[in-house]
Design an enzyme around this catalytic site. Structure first.
Site, mmCIF file in Angstrom:
data_model
loop_
_atom_site.group_PDB
_atom_site.id
_atom_site.type_symbol
_atom_site.label_atom_id
_atom_site.label_comp_id
_atom_site.label_asym_id
_atom_site.label_seq_id
_atom_site.Cartn_x
_atom_site.Cartn_y
_atom_site.Cartn_z
ATOM 1 N N LYS A 11 0.818 -1.216 0.000
ATOM 2 C CA LYS A 11 0.000 0.000 0.000
ATOM 3 C C LYS A 11 0.858 1.274 0.000
ATOM 4 O O LYS A 11 2.071 1.226 0.267
ATOM 5 C CB LYS A 11 -0.924 -0.030 1.228
ATOM 6 N N TYR A 51 -12.464 -1.927 -3.675
ATOM 7 C CA TYR A 51 -12.924 -2.133 -2.289
ATOM 8 C C TYR A 51 -14.452 -2.067 -2.161
ATOM 9 O O TYR A 51 -14.958 -1.793 -1.077
ATOM 10 C CB TYR A 51 -12.280 -1.100 -1.362
ATOM 11 N N PHE A 59 -15.325 3.710 7.081
ATOM 12 C CA PHE A 59 -13.992 4.143 6.645
ATOM 13 C C PHE A 59 -13.801 4.031 5.135
ATOM 14 O O PHE A 59 -12.697 4.250 4.626
ATOM 15 C CB PHE A 59 -12.906 3.334 7.377
ATOM 16 N N ARG A 87 -1.735 -14.237 4.418
ATOM 17 C CA ARG A 87 -2.398 -13.505 5.509
ATOM 18 C C ARG A 87 -1.645 -13.696 6.832
ATOM 19 O O ARG A 87 -1.621 -12.795 7.677
ATOM 20 C CB ARG A 87 -3.872 -13.889 5.591
ATOM 21 N N THR A 93 -5.172 -7.031 10.926
ATOM 22 C CA THR A 93 -5.500 -5.741 10.297
ATOM 23 C C THR A 93 -4.947 -4.569 11.107
ATOM 24 O O THR A 93 -4.343 -3.655 10.551
ATOM 25 C CB THR A 93 -7.040 -5.602 10.179
ATOM 26 N N ARG A 104 2.682 -6.277 9.164
ATOM 27 C CA ARG A 104 1.978 -5.175 9.836
ATOM 28 C C ARG A 104 2.590 -4.845 11.196
ATOM 29 O O ARG A 104 2.630 -3.672 11.574
ATOM 30 C CB ARG A 104 0.487 -5.497 9.925
ATOM 31 N N ASN A 114 -2.035 0.307 6.764
ATOM 32 C CA ASN A 114 -1.449 -0.912 7.332
ATOM 33 C C ASN A 114 -0.622 -1.713 6.319
ATOM 34 O O ASN A 114 -0.509 -2.934 6.418
ATOM 35 C CB ASN A 114 -2.535 -1.766 7.989
ATOM 36 N N HIS A 117 -2.325 -5.400 1.548
ATOM 37 C CA HIS A 117 -3.619 -6.055 1.354
ATOM 38 C C HIS A 117 -3.349 -7.476 0.896
ATOM 39 O O HIS A 117 -2.392 -7.712 0.150
ATOM 40 C CB HIS A 117 -4.439 -5.338 0.262
ATOM 41 N N GLU A 128 -9.847 -10.517 -7.615
ATOM 42 C CA GLU A 128 -8.852 -9.453 -7.396
ATOM 43 C C GLU A 128 -7.665 -9.576 -8.364
ATOM 44 O O GLU A 128 -7.138 -8.572 -8.833
ATOM 45 C CB GLU A 128 -8.384 -9.474 -5.939
#
Ligand code: IDP
Length: 140
Positions: A11, A51, A59, A87, A93, A104, A114, A117, A128
């Protein structure tokens, strides 16, 4: 366990701090192969489409603005159980809840900014990956 592919995004908070290589190394060290990779910058509208599942969440607007605030590196990671493994390497998160050594825990700035993704299921991974890459760009 099945060979899977998952969509990863490094990100804007992370590309801004030159963390692309360090983050990609964590995925490779965990046995995931980067079979596609590109650096792009989305518009807020494009981030909004990506998203869309979150559009009712408070948010959502902030998330779309953030994801368009700088370059991102989108990657397809391949490996046995790649979705869960990715993950695991990402961590929770909220970086406050992320296990030590995860991306993270080491790099995220907040629950919103964070750093990464990762797709959460085979169905979302397929959608995706197709959002960002054509079949020709996936080189296993
Ligand atoms: P995930 O990225 O760990 O799968 P999700 O709950 O699917 O987490 O949320 C998607 C993204 O939305 C998060 O990675 C984060 O960037 C953002 N987000 C989640 N919760 C909040 C929040 O409470 N405030 C701001 N942004 C959030």
């Amino acid at each position: 366990m099945a060979l899977e592919r998952t969509l990863s995004i490094i990100k804007p908070d992370a590309t801004r701090r030159n963390l692309t290589g360090k983050i990609a190394a964590k995925f490779e060290d965990a046995g995931l192969r980067i079979v596609a990779s590109k650096r792009i910058q989305m518009t807020p509208a494009q981030a909004g489409v990506f998203y869309e599942v979150h559009k009712e969440r408070p948010f959502y607007g902030e998330l779309c603005e953030f994801m368009a605030s700088g370059p991102v590196v989108v990657q397809v990671l391949e490996g046995e159980g790649a979705i869960a493994k990715n993950r695991e390497v990402m961590g929770a998160t909220n970086p406050k809840d992320a296990a030590p050594g995860t991306v993270r825990a080491d790099f995220a700035e907040s629950v919103g900014e964070n750093s990464v993704h990762g797709s959460d299921a085979p169905e979302t991974a397929a959608v995706e990956i197709a959002f960002f890459f054509s079949g020709l760009e996936l080189v296993g």
